[in-house]
Design a protein around this motif. Structure first.
Motif, mmCIF file in Angstrom:
data_model
loop_
_atom_site.group_PDB
_atom_site.id
_atom_site.type_symbol
_atom_site.label_atom_id
_atom_site.label_comp_id
_atom_site.label_asym_id
_atom_site.label_seq_id
_atom_site.Cartn_x
_atom_site.Cartn_y
_atom_site.Cartn_z
ATOM 1 N N VAL A 184 -55.153 -71.062 -65.948
ATOM 2 C CA VAL A 184 -54.386 -69.872 -66.323
ATOM 3 C C VAL A 184 -55.113 -69.079 -67.401
ATOM 4 O O VAL A 184 -55.233 -67.851 -67.321
ATOM 5 N N LYS B 62 -58.325 -67.283 -65.982
ATOM 6 C CA LYS B 62 -58.058 -66.103 -65.159
ATOM 7 C C LYS B 62 -57.372 -64.985 -65.935
ATOM 8 O O LYS B 62 -57.378 -63.834 -65.498
ATOM 9 N N SER B 63 -56.801 -65.323 -67.092
ATOM 10 C CA SER B 63 -56.137 -64.303 -67.901
ATOM 11 C C SER B 63 -57.111 -63.572 -68.802
ATOM 12 O O SER B 63 -56.773 -62.521 -69.360
ATOM 13 N N HIS C 54 -60.347 -61.333 -69.373
ATOM 14 C CA HIS C 54 -61.082 -60.360 -68.576
ATOM 15 C C HIS C 54 -62.539 -60.234 -69.019
ATOM 16 O O HIS C 54 -62.984 -59.159 -69.435
ATOM 17 N N ASP D 202 -58.575 -60.300 -75.372
ATOM 18 C CA ASP D 202 -59.385 -61.415 -74.892
ATOM 19 C C ASP D 202 -59.824 -62.324 -76.033
ATOM 20 O O ASP D 202 -59.919 -63.545 -75.863
ATOM 21 N N LEU E 145 -49.420 -66.986 -63.020
ATOM 22 C CA LEU E 145 -50.305 -66.097 -62.261
ATOM 23 C C LEU E 145 -49.718 -65.692 -60.918
ATOM 24 O O LEU E 145 -50.320 -64.908 -60.183
#
Length: 305
Positions: free
Chosen positions: A30, A33-34, A36, A210, A259
């Motif tokens: 998770v 993929k979160s 960027h 991020d 997600l």
């Protein structure tokens, strides 16, 4: 046993710690993929934050030991650190290129791959139940990988297989190099990831969002490692292995919740086959370990009488 804890309390605490470590490890997909940014930048900051926290834990643990082990790695420790770093690179990249469930399920076969590598490299005996579980899990992984051909997923699944191979080799090296400070080697491995990312990518070119997630990722990696280390000290290895397997369903659940990622039917079927093999194998190990402990206690009691 930890000072101040009776056997039952220590066991319950160990179970809780290892179960929590599995849940925290399950967040890796998770978080990846979160964020960027590219996998190497993720590894860079995850490595730095994780390494600093794990190093702090190592020095804290050493301060509590009467005769702390030396931290000198030698070539064996550096080999373990390099293998661990390579596996981490493939791990993060795999999440970026396939389903979280696929990566988690493929990684669940690592103990079986480690058994095969142990037989090939150091001639460790492989039990028949391990061979059967390995064959069953291989069939499940094969179904997942081949079902993704033409969708772009095989690349990510292939990275997950490489990561699993690296992790399995790391397990073999841990058993082979028993005198090597394993947790310290893990911290050095994370530092290597930071160095690689710093020179290959532009780690400062990340958004504030991020940056926060990267710090959280590194902290979760360190937290899971510490929870596992402390928990596995309090319970038998077979029980720790079974509880650690819970990382897979946690990862799949978190991927679905956070997600909205629902893998295709073939992944679910193949994953069910792998999980059946993993939990059946770990459950049998736990049952045998408990039976052996009970038998030993009976023998001790009989000798006293």
């Amino acid at each position: 046993m930890t000072p101040g804890l009776d056997e039952q309390t220590g066991r319950m605490l160990g179970i809780a710690l290892v179960a929590c470590s599995a849940a925290v490890f399950g967040l890796a997909g998770v978080l990846t993929k979160s964020i960027h940014t590219d996998p190497l930048t993720i590894n860079c900051w995850r490595g730095l934050v994780g390494a600093l926290l794990i190093a702090a834990y190592v020095f804290w643990r050493r301060s509590r030991e009467a005769s702390p082990r030396p931290l000198r790695l030698g070539w064996r420790g550096w080999l373990m650190a390099a293998v661990g770093a390579a596996a981490s690179v493939a791990f993060i990249a795999a999440f970026k290129n396939t389903y979280v469930a696929n990566v988690a399920i493929i990684y669940a076969t690592a103990p079986f791959v480690a058994a095969l590598l142990g037989w090939l490299l150091v001639r460790e005996k492989v039990r028949s139940q391990t061979m059967l579980a390995a064959a069953l899990s291989l069939a499940g992984v094969g179904l997942m990988v081949f079902s993704g051909i033409g969708t772009g997923q095989p690349f990510g699944d292939g990275l997950a297989l490489l990561m699993t191979l690296g992790s399995a080799l790391y397990m073999v090296l841990i058993r082979k190099f028993r005198d090597t400070p394993v947790v310290w080697a893990g911290a050095v491995s994370a530092f290597l990831l930071f160095g690689l990312g710093w020179f290959v990518t532009d780690p400062l070119a990340v958004s504030q969002r991020d940056a926060i997630l990267l710090a959280a990722f590194g902290a979760s990696f360190a937290l899971a490692s510490v929870l596992w280390t402390e928990g596995s000290r309090l319970i038998p290895a077979a029980e720790a292995g079974l509880l650690g397997s819970a990382e897979v369903p946690f990862a799949i659940l978190f991927g679905w919740l956070f997600l909205t990622e629902f893998p295709p039917a073939a992944s679910l079927v193949g994953g069910a086959v792998v999980l059946l093999a993993v939990f059946a194998h770990a459950g049998r190990d736990l049952a045998l370990a408990r039976a052996g402990t009970a038998h030993s206690k009976k023998c001790i009691a009989a000798n006293k009488n």
